[in-house]
Design a protein around this motif. Structure first.
Motif, PDB file in Angstrom:
ATOM      1  N   MET B 128      20.050 -24.728  77.211  1.00  0.00           N
ATOM      2  CA  MET B 128      20.053 -24.544  78.661  1.00  0.00           C
ATOM      3  C   MET B 128      20.694 -23.222  79.062  1.00  0.00           C
ATOM      4  SD  MET B 128      18.344 -26.626  80.295  1.00  0.00           S
ATOM      5  CE  MET B 128      18.853 -26.303  81.981  1.00  0.00           C
ATOM      6  N   GLN B 129      21.638 -22.749  78.253  1.00  0.00           N
ATOM      7  CA  GLN B 129      22.294 -21.469  78.566  1.00  0.00           C
ATOM      8  C   GLN B 129      21.419 -20.267  78.225  1.00  0.00           C
ATOM      9  OE1 GLN B 129      25.709 -21.783  76.106  1.00  0.00           O
ATOM     10  NE2 GLN B 129      27.021 -22.611  77.719  1.00  0.00           N
ATOM     11  N   PRO B 132      18.615 -18.121  72.359  1.00  0.00           N
ATOM     12  CA  PRO B 132      17.264 -18.091  71.779  1.00  0.00           C
ATOM     13  C   PRO B 132      17.220 -18.558  70.330  1.00  0.00           C
ATOM     14  CG  PRO B 132      18.156 -15.875  71.865  1.00  0.00           C
ATOM     15  CD  PRO B 132      19.229 -16.786  72.377  1.00  0.00           C
ATOM     16  N   GLN B 164      24.612 -15.444  68.750  1.00  0.00           N
ATOM     17  CA  GLN B 164      23.901 -16.001  69.898  1.00  0.00           C
ATOM     18  C   GLN B 164      24.689 -17.126  70.550  1.00  0.00           C
ATOM     19  OE1 GLN B 164      21.482 -14.441  71.303  1.00  0.00           O
ATOM     20  NE2 GLN B 164      21.771 -12.959  69.686  1.00  0.00           N
ATOM     21  N   LEU B 167      27.619 -15.534  72.434  1.00  0.00           N
ATOM     22  CA  LEU B 167      27.191 -14.892  73.677  1.00  0.00           C
ATOM     23  C   LEU B 167      26.837 -15.939  74.728  1.00  0.00           C
ATOM     24  CD1 LEU B 167      25.227 -11.756  72.428  1.00  0.00           C
ATOM     25  CD2 LEU B 167      27.587 -11.947  73.179  1.00  0.00           C
ATOM     26  N   SER B 171      28.791 -16.027  78.138  1.00  0.00           N
ATOM     27  CA  SER B 171      28.127 -15.937  79.442  1.00  0.00           C
ATOM     28  C   SER B 171      28.653 -17.035  80.360  1.00  0.00           C
ATOM     29  CB  SER B 171      26.605 -15.987  79.293  1.00  0.00           C
ATOM     30  OG  SER B 171      26.179 -17.285  78.947  1.00  0.00           O
TER      31      SER B 171
ATOM     32  N   GLY C 128      24.899 -12.141  84.496  1.00  0.00           N
ATOM     33  CA  GLY C 128      24.284 -12.218  83.163  1.00  0.00           C
ATOM     34  C   GLY C 128      24.443 -13.564  82.488  1.00  0.00           C
ATOM     35  N   TYR C 129      24.088 -14.625  83.184  1.00  0.00           N
ATOM     36  CA  TYR C 129      24.257 -15.968  82.632  1.00  0.00           C
ATOM     37  C   TYR C 129      23.258 -16.910  83.297  1.00  0.00           C
ATOM     38  CZ  TYR C 129      26.963 -15.735  86.941  1.00  0.00           C
ATOM     39  OH  TYR C 129      27.346 -15.498  88.223  1.00  0.00           O
ATOM     40  N   VAL C 130      23.180 -18.118  82.750  1.00  0.00           N
ATOM     41  CA  VAL C 130      22.436 -19.187  83.404  1.00  0.00           C
ATOM     42  C   VAL C 130      23.492 -20.136  83.963  1.00  0.00           C
ATOM     43  CG1 VAL C 130      20.909 -21.162  83.019  1.00  0.00           C
ATOM     44  CG2 VAL C 130      20.473 -18.992  81.852  1.00  0.00           C
ATOM     45  N   PHE C 155      14.951 -13.100  71.852  1.00  0.00           N
ATOM     46  CA  PHE C 155      15.941 -12.897  70.788  1.00  0.00           C
ATOM     47  C   PHE C 155      16.166 -11.416  70.535  1.00  0.00           C
ATOM     48  CE2 PHE C 155      17.012 -12.142  66.358  1.00  0.00           C
ATOM     49  CZ  PHE C 155      18.159 -12.899  66.232  1.00  0.00           C
ATOM     50  N   ALA C 158      18.415 -10.318  72.999  1.00  0.00           N
ATOM     51  CA  ALA C 158      19.710 -11.002  72.945  1.00  0.00           C
ATOM     52  C   ALA C 158      20.618 -10.475  71.843  1.00  0.00           C
ATOM     53  CB  ALA C 158      19.492 -12.501  72.748  1.00  0.00           C
ATOM     54  N   GLN C 185      16.265 -10.757  78.478  1.00  0.00           N
ATOM     55  CA  GLN C 185      16.406 -11.976  77.663  1.00  0.00           C
ATOM     56  C   GLN C 185      16.225 -13.211  78.544  1.00  0.00           C
ATOM     57  OE1 GLN C 185      20.369 -12.780  76.145  1.00  0.00           O
ATOM     58  NE2 GLN C 185      19.801 -14.877  75.729  1.00  0.00           N
ATOM     59  N   LEU C 186      16.935 -13.238  79.650  1.00  0.00           N
ATOM     60  CA  LEU C 186      16.897 -14.435  80.491  1.00  0.00           C
ATOM     61  C   LEU C 186      15.615 -14.500  81.324  1.00  0.00           C
ATOM     62  CD1 LEU C 186      20.676 -14.590  81.466  1.00  0.00           C
ATOM     63  CD2 LEU C 186      19.469 -15.904  79.731  1.00  0.00           C
ATOM     64  N   LEU C 189      12.878 -16.351  79.364  1.00  0.00           N
ATOM     65  CA  LEU C 189      13.051 -17.770  79.052  1.00  0.00           C
ATOM     66  C   LEU C 189      12.948 -18.615  80.316  1.00  0.00           C
ATOM     67  CD1 LEU C 189      16.111 -17.407  76.647  1.00  0.00           C
ATOM     68  CD2 LEU C 189      13.739 -17.830  76.000  1.00  0.00           C
ATOM     69  N   GLN C 191      14.710 -21.067  81.189  1.00  0.00           N
ATOM     70  CA  GLN C 191      16.027 -21.386  81.733  1.00  0.00           C
ATOM     71  C   GLN C 191      16.510 -20.310  82.700  1.00  0.00           C
ATOM     72  OE1 GLN C 191      15.049 -21.175  78.622  1.00  0.00           O
ATOM     73  NE2 GLN C 191      16.310 -22.349  77.203  1.00  0.00           N
ATOM     74  N   MET C 237      13.094  -4.878  83.454  1.00  0.00           N
ATOM     75  CA  MET C 237      14.116  -4.921  84.502  1.00  0.00           C
ATOM     76  C   MET C 237      13.660  -4.113  85.719  1.00  0.00           C
ATOM     77  SD  MET C 237      18.158  -4.214  84.467  1.00  0.00           S
ATOM     78  CE  MET C 237      18.343  -2.447  84.369  1.00  0.00           C
TER      79      MET C 237
END
Lengths: 233, 665, 250
Positions: B128-129, B132, B164, B167, B171, C128-130, C155, C158, C185-186, C189, C191, C237
């Motif tokens: 969920m975060q 990858p 990963q 990180l 995050s 920079g997060y979910v 990846f 990432a 990266q985000l 995905l 998420q 971006m």
């Protein structure tokens, strides 16, 4: 979350550079189409070129485009200066030893220098021809009952070897075209990158096209002038 | 008397029941409670983020320039979780059982079962975060098998799983910092724990940029400060990894559990010269395809060392594939401790293949041929030439291990496709650590330890891909629940003042220690002492130990420590960025811990997991455990001199598994 | 091997720095670059001088802490290599090696070769997060299938180690590659979708506030990046930010 408006952010400045840059590429094409008619010698060429020149200053749509062009040049230049200034500020202390050639092309690092050369050229160029066309005492050619400014004759006279300054003008013109070419070599595909238009399949094509454009367009501009000079020698 | 506070009831219900019974702190009160988290690896980042999400006011500390640098980042292989996505019969119980058995029956059943229970949630949370993980073509998560277990339960992100996952936790932590719920202190080193009225109420920290000594108070302190492998100087740990926070806690009353349990990883790149500063691990996965050997005869060893014989030219019958010879059932895939000791045995017998005589070959030649022939069959090439087979095989091996081979070549300049890799065991992980109860609390109330810093889950030997699992389990899913039970008493306490005699005393002792290091007036750099300590530890408390050597080591370390305070040279001042001073403080603590490790190893008269006592082995040289005498955790209470620490035993009770002898023959 | 080292020395953030010259001898070609600096520091301490301060930690190319501008290039002459993984066999015996700290307004020097890169942390903190809280009850990891190409590309972004070589290398000290790696990266995905717009806006705004320069697409960052992160991510971006700003209601 984000409060900055579109124009104040670093990315927005890049979008503006890219958009005005690509628009100016279109302008170059339009300009080149006219100039290529200078290859036609004699009365036929004179008429074709002058009619085209007249159309360019009188058609309202073209007029609008020309104002957009002036604005673009201005914006592109000012934005470029602002970005350069900000970028210098981002590295207040420089390195004692640098090897930039290991990781990037000379053109990409010297867009500001090339752009400045082009700006100086544009000023001189407009003084020589644009000012002349709009406000100067011009010879007249009458075509179908319409009095046209005879820019064709002015251009041929400007690059006539008999003129004392012609060779110098020619050299400067060709040099400026080199600057345009180098600027475009990086700038054309870079604009697409700035706008986020990058794709594994299409980007190589864009890059190839951009480099071809960077060689062909300024090359033809220069060729016209060299031709005019040589044919009168 | 040590109370491990293991909940009653059947093993599988303990955690659920415990969660239902721990006290809660209401959201309004959580804001009034401060928690300090030291260290920002997997355990620290995940704990700080989770506690802040819950509403506590968190202060987090790391000595690096950013929380993202913690050494969890270097873990390569993967993270275990009992998801059974591969439908190969995996379950919470099997993960529990494998971990207990892998730990040679020296870990606490209840903790390990809880670890196995929460393992699946870790994967859900990380996905969920946006972590990858590797996926298959259907878009589902991929797994690989690892560490010789019989199921594929390891989730991975190429060879960078630790990066990963860290990180991901970073995050989550960054989000809380951005929201102001975590106050982050980068480049700060914890110098001491402050204990007020018997409870941990804060820390003394040093700002590593300015040298300023700072007081930070809190209602609870959580140490997630990693392991102590750097006691050996050369290890796969990061240069800055240290025991100082845990050691300060030990000096303030936390018991140190099983310090002698160290894991030696068999596949590291050997030491190349005297200036070597650290060792690099090559993933354990290489042993799935590589064959380990040394020459059979001394004359060939000599020829290989002086370069007159290329290893590839040595005839098959002159090679000794010693793991396959000694352990025909498991061959090259024996557990880490067994593989490491076998390499040492051959090198001690003079068969080591590099100049220093401390390396064995890890050879991919048969794998290249095997994969090459398969590939030739797949492509329908009839009667392929040897060259064709080789080319196909190299491509197949490259697809599997390309990045590892590249890393090896970068470090050694040898091409592992053409000549066998040289490997040697190196210190990698420490299973021992601060003693904690089921709630992860040390013997000092309010002082917690999580991740590699505690001792709880891996017994005497850790299985591959389990360190990442434990760090995140502790930080995301254990601490956030259990800490409330303690903090529920603190809702009326109010902010803890830093103007107390306890803070004064702690700060004074920190300043005195720094002054002692700076003003010793010696001439010898800190690293000299660290290297010397490392040699003593490696030779006498390393892969195999004996009583005589351990007694010598204790005396030698004591002498070295004395010399350290007389002869060390720490240049610079206390009020500036001073890396030599940082290092000196850490080495001073290693010099004490090393002695305790030897004491613990000496006291444990058996061989188990990573602890191999030469006196306690079977006739054919295998480890001999003593379940009657040593099925306990050895916890050491600080008394002033490390080797005179007081021993407190926690008996380990195995209600659910039968203690068996591990055999890989 | 013997080398002449020219190293930037600066006692503190406010102090005036200078290049100092040192000699090191008997360096083995097996040594890593940082071990060579260890040898120099050992020499300095023994002669009563202060050692050269430099950032380093894992020494296996993954933590991102080491940061040296060596002979005019971030992390030295080799590609896809951090300073700690650079070995002395990449240099010629007798060579003069110039070592400088990362240079950028957003990376002030702390001491000698050590710079403060917390500006990069603050960029991550601004999006920079979910935003997902810890709990044991998020959906099952496999409830969210992710196409392998997207997962692989995510990846590749990432793997950024946050070392700052992109900033150090860029003639404009731009952090675009670093920021883009996380945004991309985000963005790749599922998420990352709910916060996709806010994330790119927040991170770019913070990047500008920190005083990083602008991207002029020279591509130097991609070449010098020890993890080989592609300019593709910067393009993504650029695209996302433009879309975000155009669609923005505010």
């Amino acid at each position: 979350m984000a409060k900055s408006g579109l124009l104040s952010s670093s990315l927005a400045k890049k979008y503006a550079m890219a958009a005005t840059g690509l628009f100016l590429c279109l302008f170059l094409v339009g300009h080149l189409v006219g100039n290529l008619q200078l290859f036609i010698s004699g009365e036929a060429g004179r008429e074709a070129f002058n009619v085209y020149a007249h159309f360019m200053v009188s058609n309202p749509a073209v007029k609008l485009l020309s104002y957009l062009t002036y604005l673009s040049i201005l914006f592109h230049a000012v934005d470029g200066f602002v970005l350069t200034k900000l970028n210098r500020k981002a590295r207040p202390v420089s390195y004692a030893v640098e090897k930039p050639s290991e990781n990037s092309s000379w053109m990409s690092r010297n867009m500001m220098v090339l752009g400045t050369i082009m700006l100086v050229f544009i000023v001189v160029h407009m003084q020589n021809f644009w000012w002349q066309m709009h406000f100067g005492a011009m010879p007249i050619q009458v075509v179908d009952g319409v009095e046209l400014h005879d820019l064709y004759t002015v251009v041929y006279a400007f690059f006539n070897p008999a003129e004392s300054m012609a060779l110098l003008s020619l050299a400067l013109y060709v040099a400026a075209m080199f600057a345009v070419g180098f600027h475009l070599w990086h700038g054309f595909s870079s604009s697409f990158q700035s706008l986020g238009l990058r794709h594994a399949k299409y980007t190589p094509i864009i890059r190839f096209f951009g480099r071809a454009f960077a060689v062909v367009v300024p090359g033809l501009f220069a060729a016209v002038v060299v031709y005019i000079y040589l044919i009168q020698a | 008397m040590l109370d491990s506070k293991i909940p009653d009831g059947p093993l599988a219900d303990k955690w659920t029941k415990h969660k239902d019974n721990v006290r809660l702190v209401n959201p309004a009160n959580k804001r009034l409670i401060d928690v300090i988290v030291v260290g920002t690896g997997l355990a620290g980042s995940s704990a700080a983020a989770s506690l802040a999400e819950m509403g506590y006011s968190v202060k987090a500390f790391c000595f690096q320039d950013s929380p993202r640098r913690a050494h969890s980042i270097a873990a390569q292989g993967g993270i275990n979780a009992a998801k059974n996505y591969q439908n190969d019969g995996d379950s919470t119980y099997r993960l529990f059982y494998d971990t207990i058995k892998g730990g040679d029956y020296r870990s606490r059943e209840a903790n390990v079962h809880r670890l196995a229970e929460v393992s699946a949630s870790i994967i859900d949370q990380c996905v969920m975060q946006g972590v990858p993980f590797a996926r298959d073509y259907g878009g589902m998560l991929d797994n690989r098998s690892f560490g010789g277990v019989q199921v594929s339960r390891t989730f991975y992100a190429k060879g960078q799983t630790g990066q990963q996952l860290l990180l991901g936790a970073y995050s989550a932590l960054s989000r809380q910092i951005g929201q102001g719920k975590v106050e982050m202190f980068n480049r700060h080193e914890m110098m001491d724990v402050v204990v007020v009225d018997g409870k941990a109420r804060g820390i003394i920290a040093r700002n590593l940029i300015t040298g300023e000594i700072e007081r930070h108070s809190a209602h609870a302190v959580v140490l997630c400060t990693g392991g102590y492998g750097n006691t050996f100087f050369l290890s796969t740990n990061a240069m800055g990894s240290n025991v100082s926070a845990a050691w300060k806690a030990h000096r303030r009353g936390s018991y140190f559990a099983n310090p002698c349990y160290t894991q030696i990883h068999p596949t590291c790149i050997p030491v190349s010269d005297d200036a070597q500063s650290k060792l690099t691990l090559m993933s354990e996965s290489l042993r799935n395809d590589g064959r380990i050997w040394v020459p059979k005869h001394s004359k060939d060893v000599e020829a290989i060392r002086n370069g007159s014989l290329k290893p590839v030219d040595l005839a098959e019958e002159d090679r000794d594939y010693y793991l396959e010879r000694r352990y025909p059932a498991f061959g090259n895939l024996v557990p880490r401790d067994v593989a490491s000791r076998a390499a040492k045995e051959r090198c001690d017998a003079g068969m080591g293949v590099n100049k220093a005589g401390q390396a064995v070959f890890l050879d991919f030649d048969s794998a290249i041929t095997r994969y090459g022939s398969t590939e030739a069959n797949v492509r329908g090439i009839e009667n392929p030439t040897a060259e064709e087979v080789r080319a196909l095989g190299v491509a197949a091996v490259e697809a599997k291990y390309g990045n590892l081979f590249q890393m090896y070549q970068q470090i050694t300049a040898d091409n592992p496709y053409e000549t066998p890799m040289k490997i040697y065991p190196a210190v990698h992980y420490t299973m021992g650590g601060l003693w904690v109860d089921y709630n992860l609390m040390t013997t000092v109330p309010g002082l917690y330890a999580a991740g590699e810093a505690n001792f709880s889950d891996h017994g005497a030997n850790r299985l591959g891909a389990s360190a990442l699992m434990q760090g995140l389990a502790d930080g995301y899913f254990v601490l956030p629940y259990v800490i409330g039970d303690y903090l529920a008493d603190d809702i009326r306490t109010g902010a803890i003042s830093t103007d107390s005699s306890e803070f004064d005393e702690a700060e004074k002792s920190v300043t005195a220690r720094i002054d002692a290091l700076l003003n010793c007036g010696g001439k010898t750099p800190v690293d000299d002492f660290h290297k010397k300590l490392g040699q003593i530890m490696w030779n006498k408390c390393g892969m195999s130990r004996n009583a005589i050597g351990l007694r010598e080591a204790i005396t030698e370390i004591q002498a070295l420590r004395e010399r350290f305070y007389k002869e060390v040279c720490v240049p610079g001042r206390a009020d500036q960025f001073n890396q030599e001073l940082d290092k000196a403080g850490r080495v001073a603590d290693f010099l004490e811990l090393g002695e305790l490790m030897c004491k613990d190893a000496l006291e444990r008269n058996e061989s188990c997991g990573g602890h191999f006592r030469e006196e306690y082995q079977s006739e054919d040289g295998e480890a001999a455990r003593d379940d009657k005498g040593y099925t306990h955790v050895s916890n050491w209470e600080y008394t002033g001199v490390p080797s005179e620490a007081a021993l407190h035993k926690e008996e380990l009770v195995f209600d659910n598994v039968e203690l068996k002898t591990r055999s890989y023959k | 091997m013997d080398f002449t080292l020219k190293i930037w020395r600066q006692e503190g953030p406010q102090a005036v720095g200078h290049m100092a010259t040192y000699q090191v001898t008997d360096i083995s070609d097996e040594m890593s670059f940082l071990e060579m600096i260890d040898v120099l520091n050992d020499q300095l301490v023994r002669s009563g001088d202060e050692p050269v301060a430099f950032d380093h930690d894992c020494r296996e190319g993954i933590c991102g802490m080491c940061s040296m501008f060596i002979n005019g290039e971030a992390h030295g002459p080799n590609r896809l290599t951090t300073t700690c993984q650079l070995h002395m066999r990449s240099f010629k015996n007798g060579e003069t090696i110039t070592i400088e700290p990362w240079r950028a307004a957003a990376f002030p020097v702390i001491r000698d070769l050590v710079v403060d890169r917390s500006s990069m942390d603050r960029i991550i903190q601004s999006g920079g997060y979910v935003s997902v809280n810890t709990n044991g009850n998020t959906v099952d990891a496999n409830a969210l299938p992710i196409p392998k190409p997207a997962a692989d590309e995510a990846f590749e972004a990432a793997v950024c180690i946050g070392c700052g070589a992109c900033v150090a290398t860029c003639k404009n000290a731009s952090a675009m590659l670093f920021v883009a790696a996380k945004v991309s990266q985000l963005a790749l995905l599922p998420q990352g979708q709910p916060e996709r717009t806010a994330r790119v806006e927040g991170m770019v705004e913070q990047m500008d506030l920190e005083g990083f320069g602008n991207c002029t697409n020279t591509g130097a960052c991609e070449v010098e990046c020890p993890m080989g992160i592609s300019l593709d991510h910067i393009a993504r971006m650029n695209r996302d930010y433009l879309t975000a700003k155009v669609a923005n209601k505010g």
